[in-house]
Design an enzyme around this catalytic site. Structure first.
Site, PDB file in Angstrom:
ATOM      1  N   CYS A 114       0.975  -1.048   0.249  1.00  0.00           N
ATOM      2  CA  CYS A 114      -0.278   0.099  -0.286  1.00  0.00           C
ATOM      3  C   CYS A 114       0.428   1.380  -0.163  1.00  0.00           C
ATOM      4  O   CYS A 114       1.678   1.299   0.726  1.00  0.00           O
ATOM      5  CB  CYS A 114      -0.708  -0.087   0.933  1.00  0.00           C
ATOM      6  SG  CYS A 114      -1.350   1.744   1.678  1.00  0.00           S
ATOM      7  N   ASN A 148      10.515   0.754  -8.994  1.00  0.00           N
ATOM      8  CA  ASN A 148      10.630   0.212 -10.358  1.00  0.00           C
ATOM      9  C   ASN A 148       9.613   0.869 -10.270  1.00  0.00           C
ATOM     10  O   ASN A 148       7.994   0.465  -9.889  1.00  0.00           O
ATOM     11  CB  ASN A 148      11.279  -1.195 -10.165  1.00  0.00           C
ATOM     12  CG  ASN A 148      11.360  -1.751 -11.683  1.00  0.00           C
ATOM     13  OD1 ASN A 148      12.111  -0.513 -11.912  1.00  0.00           O
ATOM     14  ND2 ASN A 148      10.717  -2.358 -12.048  1.00  0.00           N
ATOM     15  N   GLU A 149       9.184   1.312 -11.244  1.00  0.00           N
ATOM     16  CA  GLU A 149       7.758   1.353 -12.402  1.00  0.00           C
ATOM     17  C   GLU A 149       6.580   2.001 -10.790  1.00  0.00           C
ATOM     18  O   GLU A 149       6.103   1.043 -11.149  1.00  0.00           O
ATOM     19  CB  GLU A 149       7.720   0.803 -12.907  1.00  0.00           C
ATOM     20  CG  GLU A 149       8.917  -0.157 -14.128  1.00  0.00           C
ATOM     21  CD  GLU A 149       7.965  -0.627 -15.324  1.00  0.00           C
ATOM     22  OE1 GLU A 149       7.745  -2.158 -14.915  1.00  0.00           O
ATOM     23  OE2 GLU A 149       8.221  -0.582 -16.307  1.00  0.00           O
ATOM     24  N   CYS A 157      -4.404   2.246  -3.980  1.00  0.00           N
ATOM     25  CA  CYS A 157      -5.226   1.712  -2.433  1.00  0.00           C
ATOM     26  C   CYS A 157      -6.594   1.749  -2.191  1.00  0.00           C
ATOM     27  O   CYS A 157      -6.261   3.137  -1.961  1.00  0.00           O
ATOM     28  CB  CYS A 157      -3.900   0.937  -1.830  1.00  0.00           C
ATOM     29  SG  CYS A 157      -4.316   0.560  -0.491  1.00  0.00           S
ATOM     30  N   GLU A 305      14.710   1.049 -20.063  1.00  0.00           N
ATOM     31  CA  GLU A 305      14.782  -0.834 -20.806  1.00  0.00           C
ATOM     32  C   GLU A 305      13.740  -0.494 -22.172  1.00  0.00           C
ATOM     33  O   GLU A 305      13.270   0.217 -21.847  1.00  0.00           O
ATOM     34  CB  GLU A 305      13.279  -0.885 -19.016  1.00  0.00           C
ATOM     35  CG  GLU A 305      13.777  -1.241 -17.945  1.00  0.00           C
ATOM     36  CD  GLU A 305      13.445  -1.544 -17.116  1.00  0.00           C
ATOM     37  OE1 GLU A 305      11.328  -2.395 -17.840  1.00  0.00           O
ATOM     38  OE2 GLU A 305      13.177  -1.911 -15.682  1.00  0.00           O
ATOM     39  N   TRP A 313       4.477 -10.318 -21.886  1.00  0.00           N
ATOM     40  CA  TRP A 313       3.145 -10.145 -21.316  1.00  0.00           C
ATOM     41  C   TRP A 313       2.106  -9.184 -22.038  1.00  0.00           C
ATOM     42  O   TRP A 313       0.712  -8.876 -21.675  1.00  0.00           O
ATOM     43  CB  TRP A 313       3.605  -9.377 -20.208  1.00  0.00           C
ATOM     44  CG  TRP A 313       4.642  -7.881 -20.519  1.00  0.00           C
ATOM     45  CD1 TRP A 313       6.063  -8.011 -20.000  1.00  0.00           C
ATOM     46  CD2 TRP A 313       4.272  -6.883 -21.350  1.00  0.00           C
ATOM     47  NE1 TRP A 313       6.257  -7.266 -20.779  1.00  0.00           N
ATOM     48  CE2 TRP A 313       5.576  -6.051 -21.492  1.00  0.00           C
ATOM     49  CE3 TRP A 313       3.082  -5.784 -21.446  1.00  0.00           C
ATOM     50  CZ2 TRP A 313       5.669  -4.748 -22.098  1.00  0.00           C
ATOM     51  CZ3 TRP A 313       3.342  -5.483 -22.201  1.00  0.00           C
ATOM     52  CH2 TRP A 313       4.598  -3.825 -22.593  1.00  0.00           C
ATOM     53  N   LYS A 354       9.956 -16.008 -17.520  1.00  0.00           N
ATOM     54  CA  LYS A 354      10.920 -16.934 -18.927  1.00  0.00           C
ATOM     55  C   LYS A 354      11.031 -16.230 -20.220  1.00  0.00           C
ATOM     56  O   LYS A 354      12.079 -16.928 -20.701  1.00  0.00           O
ATOM     57  CB  LYS A 354      10.593 -17.975 -18.165  1.00  0.00           C
ATOM     58  CG  LYS A 354       9.808 -18.603 -18.010  1.00  0.00           C
ATOM     59  CD  LYS A 354       9.832 -19.584 -17.428  1.00  0.00           C
ATOM     60  CE  LYS A 354       8.420 -20.893 -17.218  1.00  0.00           C
ATOM     61  NZ  LYS A 354       7.584 -19.816 -16.545  1.00  0.00           N
ATOM     62  N   HIS A 356      10.543 -13.767 -21.841  1.00  0.00           N
ATOM     63  CA  HIS A 356      10.872 -12.185 -21.727  1.00  0.00           C
ATOM     64  C   HIS A 356      12.221 -12.100 -22.430  1.00  0.00           C
ATOM     65  O   HIS A 356      12.987 -12.728 -22.546  1.00  0.00           O
ATOM     66  CB  HIS A 356      10.520 -11.276 -20.356  1.00  0.00           C
ATOM     67  CG  HIS A 356      10.722  -9.924 -21.399  1.00  0.00           C
ATOM     68  ND1 HIS A 356      12.044  -9.391 -21.242  1.00  0.00           N
ATOM     69  CD2 HIS A 356      10.192  -9.148 -21.606  1.00  0.00           C
ATOM     70  CE1 HIS A 356      11.606  -8.398 -21.566  1.00  0.00           C
ATOM     71  NE2 HIS A 356      10.824  -8.510 -21.664  1.00  0.00           N
TER      72      HIS A 356
HETATM   73  C1  GAL Z   1       8.997  -3.801 -16.929  1.00  0.00           C
HETATM   74  C2  GAL Z   1       9.786  -4.090 -15.026  1.00  0.00           C
HETATM   75  C3  GAL Z   1      11.015  -4.917 -15.705  1.00  0.00           C
HETATM   76  C4  GAL Z   1      10.302  -5.961 -16.597  1.00  0.00           C
HETATM   77  C5  GAL Z   1      10.010  -5.798 -17.735  1.00  0.00           C
HETATM   78  C6  GAL Z   1       9.404  -6.462 -18.547  1.00  0.00           C
HETATM   79  O1  GAL Z   1       7.579  -3.051 -16.875  1.00  0.00           O
HETATM   80  O2  GAL Z   1      10.675  -2.760 -14.678  1.00  0.00           O
HETATM   81  O3  GAL Z   1      11.040  -6.025 -14.025  1.00  0.00           O
HETATM   82  O4  GAL Z   1       9.075  -7.112 -15.691  1.00  0.00           O
HETATM   83  O5  GAL Z   1       9.090  -5.243 -17.588  1.00  0.00           O
HETATM   84  O6  GAL Z   1       9.305  -6.009 -19.422  1.00  0.00           O
HETATM   85 ZN    ZN Z   2      -4.241   1.455   0.924  1.00  0.00          ZN
END
Ligand code: GAL
Ligand code: ZN
Length: 673
Positions: A114, A148-149, A157, A305, A313, A354, A356
């Site tokens: 949260c 991170n992101e 939340c 990145e 994904w 895995k 990716h």
């Molecule tokens: C980003 C994230 C990474 C990894 C990547 C995969 O969203 O910061 O840790 O998950 O995507 O595309």
């Molecule tokens: Zn919360």
């Protein structure tokens, strides 16, 4: 903002905790082979460095840092806080986020905290203090990667802790419950509060939750995430004051107001994942990269990145075909990035990602991906002189606003088909296609650098913004505004006096009635630079009050009424587009608007699909060797470009005389000095 990178950095997310230490030795050899100059490490290392509360194991990470230092590779060191270890929620289940429906989001994935949780924040701060103290003087430490992101998974939340935090936030914002009732229009549907104690997050409810409450929840949640970020940043600034910080932003990311956050970063960084199945993926990239650069005040930013090939994904994850990764990497540099960094260095054997792609794929070094990585890795080294140069100041400013997006995309609007990213793209694309550089700026940024300001569908607009746009035009600026702009104030209340309240004077018109179109319906529009075309999505009843009609609706209920207008005010001109034009018509409209504004393309007459940008060494705009022109062929065929000046391609060493030609293969790149 200082520019920490003095070369075009190349590298990846390095997650050595996924591998036995023998593999680390191979990593070092392969990193050298690939030309890696920077890794970002430790992003998901919390459970390994603090396996039990306040029990620390940094030994293995010391070896990682030592290896990097020995190899001369910089570390962008993550604060490790993006995924709390299982012991934390086991001990303190109240740190787990809760959805609007009241469902707890359990551990077992990542970002399961949260944002308002003082427990999470204090554990995070303790970890960051440890890390910063331990590695403050480490030769490999180049910069900090905080979290991170933010908001990637847990955007908002709705738990009790968040509810209490929201009430505090509202108290700060409004001071009194009467002011809150007024801003939220709670007279409607008997929602008036008699005390802040009664106020809740906009949890799921029988009917449409109060829109102003929802809007404030976006604002509050942005602030809660920023609170986490600043808690960590403060600790870092105390312990390692000279080390720059960043956090990786995402494309079209709704929860985080990147203009606001950028003010807290020493360098802006971005994660961008092209979709090789999407023929417009480079257009999304172009818009996002312009936004990153503009958010950072025009300074170099970092591509922190990207995927070497496929992600895992999306529903169907296409690989990047040969040359695409190189082209799209150079696109980032062409638009101002000083780095090309991937997720991730070595492809995982297990876990959720895995499938990716990675710089070192499952298939090892004998793979196309590794070869392309190594080939690209050699290139930035040859153009180190680009680092620190800036994209030449664009003459067009495209206005984007997070507050307006939060409000625009709520339910119960004339049309819920208006989504800001698509609308932004529809305005950026015709400029991109014409090779006209564009900044992406918030409505309160100075408009003085721009000959042309484009305001796509800025639904929420303050009176003040309306005044500034009016003054801008009066003083000689050129403005293009499109439909459903200037409709509500900062509390999602309609501006009184007819639509679009704060823009009526500058646009010289009044909108009487919205006429959103049915899905897949088309409406013919004719006239001026628009020619004969078919609009979709939106139409409306416009009354001219000083403006002239440039194009009109033709046929249907709005037959003959204005669709596109122009208004001369003072020394400037304001255009209005009351419908959604297809790209070709938008392109020809935009061409004539910017020609009127005196905005020139970087290079005239380029083949379709060729992108060109300019980076310049600051303060040396006219000196030889200080200007770099990028040519990027996004088209399917070979392209020939005639150069008006003599130049040398830094990637091939080839020189071209003034008037000479450069041939670009499909996905070809040239970096000309
Ligand atoms: C980003 C994230 C990474 C990894 C990547 C995969 O969203 O910061 O840790 O998950 O995507 O595309
Ligand atoms: Zn919360």
């Amino acid at each position: 903002m200082p520019t920490p990178v003095q070369r075009i950095d190349f590298g990846g997310d390095y997650n050595p905790e996924q591998w036995p230490e023998e593999v680390w030795t191979e990593d070092l050899h392969l990193m050298k082979e690939a030309g890696v100059t920077m890794v970002t490490a430790g992003i998901f290392s919390w459970a390994k460095v603090e396996p039990r509360p306040d029990e620390w194991d940094f030994g293995w990470f010391d070896r990682v840092m030592g290896n990097m230092a020995d190899a001369g590779i910089d570390v962008c060191l993550a604060t490790m806080t993006a995924s709390p270890p299982p012991w934390m929620s086991h001990r303190h289940p109240e740190i787990l986020p809760v959805t609007a429906e009241g469902r707890v989001m359990h551990p077992g994935s990542r970002q399961h905290y949260c944002p308002s949780s003082p427990v999470y924040r204090s554990y995070a701060r303790r970890l960051v203090e440890r890390l910063a103290t331990r590695y403050a003087d480490h030769p490999a430490l180049a910069m900090w990667h905080i979290g991170n992101e933010y908001g990637c998974h847990t955007k908002q939340c709705y738990c009790e802790v968040s509810a209490a935090d929201f009430r505090r936030w509202l108290h700060d914002r409004y001071g009194s419950v009467d002011a809150l009732n007024d801003a939220w229009s709670t007279a409607f549907w008997a929602q008036a509060y008699s005390s802040f104690d009664e106020v809740l997050p906009p949890r799921s409810a029988p009917a449409i939750p109060n829109p102003a409450q929802q809007l404030d929840y976006w604002r509050f949640s942005n602030d809660a995430l920023l609170g986490c970020h600043l808690t960590e940043k403060e600790a870092l600034n105390e312990i390692t004051p000279g080390v720059p910080v960043t956090t990786n932003f995402m494309a079209h990311h709704k929860p985080v107001n990147q203009f606001e956050w950028a003010g807290h970063e020493d360098v802006v960084s971005l994660d961008f994942y092209q979709d090789p199945h999407d023929p417009r993926t480079h257009l999304h990239a172009a818009l996002t990269f312009d936004l990153m650069r503009s958010a950072g005040g025009g300074n170099p930013w970092m591509l922190l990145e990207q995927a070497p090939s496929a992600v895992n994904w999306r529903q169907r994850n296409g690989p990047k075909p040969p040359g695409a990764m190189r082209l799209w990497s150079w696109q980032a540099v062409a638009q101002g990035s000083d780095s090309v960094i991937y997720f991730q260095w070595r492809q995982s054997r297990g876990g959720a990602e895995k499938f990716h792609s990675a710089m070192v794929p499952h298939g090892g070094t004998g793979t196309r991906t590794f070869r392309e990585v190594c080939e690209l890795g050699r290139e930035p080294g040859s153009v180190a002189e680009l680092a620190g140069t800036r994209v030449r100041q664009p003459e067009v400013g495209l206005v984007q606003d997070w507050n307006s997006r939060w409000a625009l995309e709520l339910e119960a609007r004339p049309s819920t088909a208006l989504q800001q990213p698509e609308l932004m793209l529809a305005h950026h694309r015709p400029l991109w296609e014409a090779n006209v550089p564009t900044d992406v700026v918030p409505p309160d940024r100075s408009l003085s650098p721009y000959r042309l300001v484009v305001v796509p569908n800025l639904y929420m607009m303050s009176e003040e913004t309306g005044r500034r746009l009016t003054e801008y035009v009066r003083a000689g600026g050129h403005l293009l505004v499109s439909f459903f702009s200037g409709i509500v104030d900062e509390s999602d209340r309609i501006h009184p006096g007819g639509y679009p309240g704060p823009l009526r004077e500058v646009l010289g018109l009044r909108v009487e009635e919205f006429w959103p179109m049915a899905a897949r319906a088309k409406q013919p529009v004719r006239g001026g630079p628009v020619g004969e075309t078919e609009a979709d999505l939106w139409s409306e009843v416009i009354h001219l009050e000083g403006a002239e009609a440039v194009a009109r609706f033709s046929g249907g209920e709005l037959d003959g009424l204005p669709a596109v207008t122009r208004h001369v005010l003072g020394a400037g001109t304001a255009w209005y587009v009351g419908t959604r034009l297809p790209n070709a018509a938008m392109r020809s409209l935009m061409d004539s608007v910017r020609e009127g504004a005196g905005v020139e393309p970087v290079l005239p007459g380029l083949p379709a699909g060729v992108q060109t940008t300019v980076r310049e060494a600051p303060g040396r705009e006219d000196g030889a060797g200080s200007r770099y022109v990028f040519l990027l062929n996004h088209g399917a065929g070979e392209a020939e470009v005639q150069l008006p000046y003599a130049a040398t391609d830094l990637l091939t060493g080839r020189s071209v005389a003034a008037g000479g030609r450069i041939n670009l293969e499909p996905r070809g790149v040239a970096v000309l000095r």
